[in-house]
Design an enzyme around this catalytic site. Structure first.
Site, PDB file in Angstrom:
ATOM      1  N   GLY A  10       0.824  -1.214   0.000  1.00 55.67           N
ATOM      2  CA  GLY A  10       0.000   0.000   0.000  1.00 55.67           C
ATOM      3  C   GLY A  10       0.846   1.246   0.000  1.00 55.67           C
ATOM      4  N   ARG A  35      -1.663  -1.631  -5.884  1.00 57.75           N
ATOM      5  CA  ARG A  35      -2.294  -1.989  -7.166  1.00 57.75           C
ATOM      6  C   ARG A  35      -2.016  -0.929  -8.224  1.00 57.75           C
ATOM      7  NH1 ARG A  35      -8.137  -2.547  -4.819  1.00 57.75           N
ATOM      8  NH2 ARG A  35      -7.265  -0.693  -3.822  1.00 57.75           N
ATOM      9  N   ASN A  86       0.834  -2.626   5.443  1.00 61.62           N
ATOM     10  CA  ASN A  86       0.056  -1.384   5.556  1.00 61.62           C
ATOM     11  C   ASN A  86      -1.187  -1.392   4.678  1.00 61.62           C
ATOM     12  OD1 ASN A  86      -0.304   1.710   5.769  1.00 61.62           O
ATOM     13  ND2 ASN A  86       0.066   1.373   3.585  1.00 61.62           N
ATOM     14  N   TYR A 152     -14.916  -3.739   9.344  1.00 62.39           N
ATOM     15  CA  TYR A 152     -13.614  -3.057   9.317  1.00 62.39           C
ATOM     16  C   TYR A 152     -12.912  -3.215  10.671  1.00 62.39           C
ATOM     17  CZ  TYR A 152      -9.956   0.436   9.116  1.00 62.39           C
ATOM     18  OH  TYR A 152      -8.730   1.049   9.172  1.00 62.39           O
ATOM     19  N   GLY A 183      -5.554   6.304  15.216  1.00 65.60           N
ATOM     20  CA  GLY A 183      -6.907   6.833  15.103  1.00 65.60           C
ATOM     21  C   GLY A 183      -7.016   7.616  13.799  1.00 65.60           C
ATOM     22  N   GLU A 188      -6.116   9.116   1.857  1.00 68.02           N
ATOM     23  CA  GLU A 188      -7.203   8.779   0.926  1.00 68.02           C
ATOM     24  C   GLU A 188      -8.233   7.844   1.577  1.00 68.02           C
ATOM     25  OE1 GLU A 188      -5.727   7.329  -2.810  1.00 68.02           O
ATOM     26  OE2 GLU A 188      -4.394   9.049  -3.080  1.00 68.02           O
ATOM     27  N   PHE A 189      -7.975   7.502   2.855  1.00 75.06           N
ATOM     28  CA  PHE A 189      -8.794   6.507   3.560  1.00 75.06           C
ATOM     29  C   PHE A 189     -10.299   6.791   3.462  1.00 75.06           C
ATOM     30  CE2 PHE A 189     -10.929   5.145   7.469  1.00 75.06           C
ATOM     31  CZ  PHE A 189     -10.611   3.800   7.505  1.00 75.06           C
TER      32      PHE A 189
END
Ligand code: NDP
Ligand code: 8X3
Length: 254
Positions: A10, A35, A86, A152, A183, A188-189
């Protein structure tokens, strides 16, 4: 810490890219995977002056591809010293009874199975060399429940406990295992979680000073730079603007 080979999953954005940047300054060899190839190519170019960077387009959900990526590393990248597990994502924030099951599958395949595959294929070399460090990015969501966190949070609880259990298996070796539980951090989460809805993702951080990807990379650097006999097991960090809430209570107003 220099002259190390670091394998990051990642690395195309967020924490992974920040880890690459911070670890590139010490003359390390970096294997950057994700990716999306274009951000990896840009990062490779950006870091070329300070580190030897090898990039691999890799979907961590693909067990054979992970095996092939590790086995097929060029000779000088083969002895991985540090694996940063990650790659991961949250998809959606719906309650469990409304959620899209495909989203659950994707989170399990990425956050759980991806970590399993990378760890399993990298670990034998570390044990054989009797040195190495596996750092896995969990989340506060794996320790503390919240509405819509359902799978999640479950995947992150898995990786926290997996990291602890790895330590048990590796006792007697010099291979370290650390788990970081951040936290809220602005990357981009949330764009990924809300499937490109920029307004929803901006609202998550609105009016706060969230953690940054650089904060997490700095934490990784600190963990790595401890003396070899010091193993940071788990480390939880939050923005000063985030804390826990009270228990939720449903009152029957009928
Ligand atoms: P980003 O969305 O910015 O980065 C996620 C990275 O994971 C990207 O590089 C993405 O690359 C990669 N990724 C996603 N799916 C796959 C896959 N199937 N195979 C390979 N790579 C994949 O988010 P963060 O940097 O914030 O997230 C990094 C980690 O930190 C995740 O595990 C996340 O759960 C965790 N975390 C994030 C927090 C936050 O608030 N931001 C807090 C706590 C933990 P690509 O799309 O190119 O494949
Ligand atoms: C990311 C932090 O609070 O959005 O893991 O789950 S949170």
């Amino acid at each position: 810490m220099d002259g190390k080979t670091v394998f990051i999953t990642g690395a195309s954005s967020g924490f992974g890219a920040a880890c690459a940047r911070i670890l590139a300054t010490a003359g390390n060899r970096l294997v950057l995977t994700a990716r999306r190839i274009n951000p990896l190519l840009q990062l490779q170019e950006e870091l070329a002056a300070t580190a030897d960077v090898h990039i691999i387009p890799l979907d961590v959900r693909d067990r054979e591809a992970v095996q092939g990526a590790v086995a097929g590393l060029p000779e000088r990248f083969r002895a991985i010293d540090i694996l940063i597990n990650n790659a991961g994502l949250a998809l959606g924030l719906e309650p469990a009874h409304e959620v899209d099951l495909d989203d659950w599958d994707t989170m399990v395949d990425t956050n759980i199975k991806g970590v399993m595959y990378c760890t399993r294929f990298v670990l034998p070399g570390m044990v054989a060399r009797n040195r190495g460090h596996i750092i896995t990015i969990s989340s506060t969501a794996g320790a503390w429940p919240y509405p819509g966190g359902n799978v999640y949070g479950g995947t992150k609880a898995f990786v926290t406990q997996f990291s602890r259990n790895l330590r048990c298996d590796l006792l007697g070796t010099q291979v370290r295992v650390s788990c970081i539980q951040p936290g809220m951090a602005e990357t981009e989460f949330s764009k990924v979680r809300f499937k490109g809805d920029n307004e929803k993702s901006a609202n998550v951080y609105q009016g706060t000073k969230p953690l940054t990807a650089g904060d997490i990379a700095e934490t990784v650097r600190w963990i790595i730079s401890q003396p070899p006999h010091v193993n940071i097991n788990t480390l939880e960090l939050m923005s000063i603007d985030q804390s826990w809430g009270p228990f939720a209570i449903h009152r029957d107003t009928k």
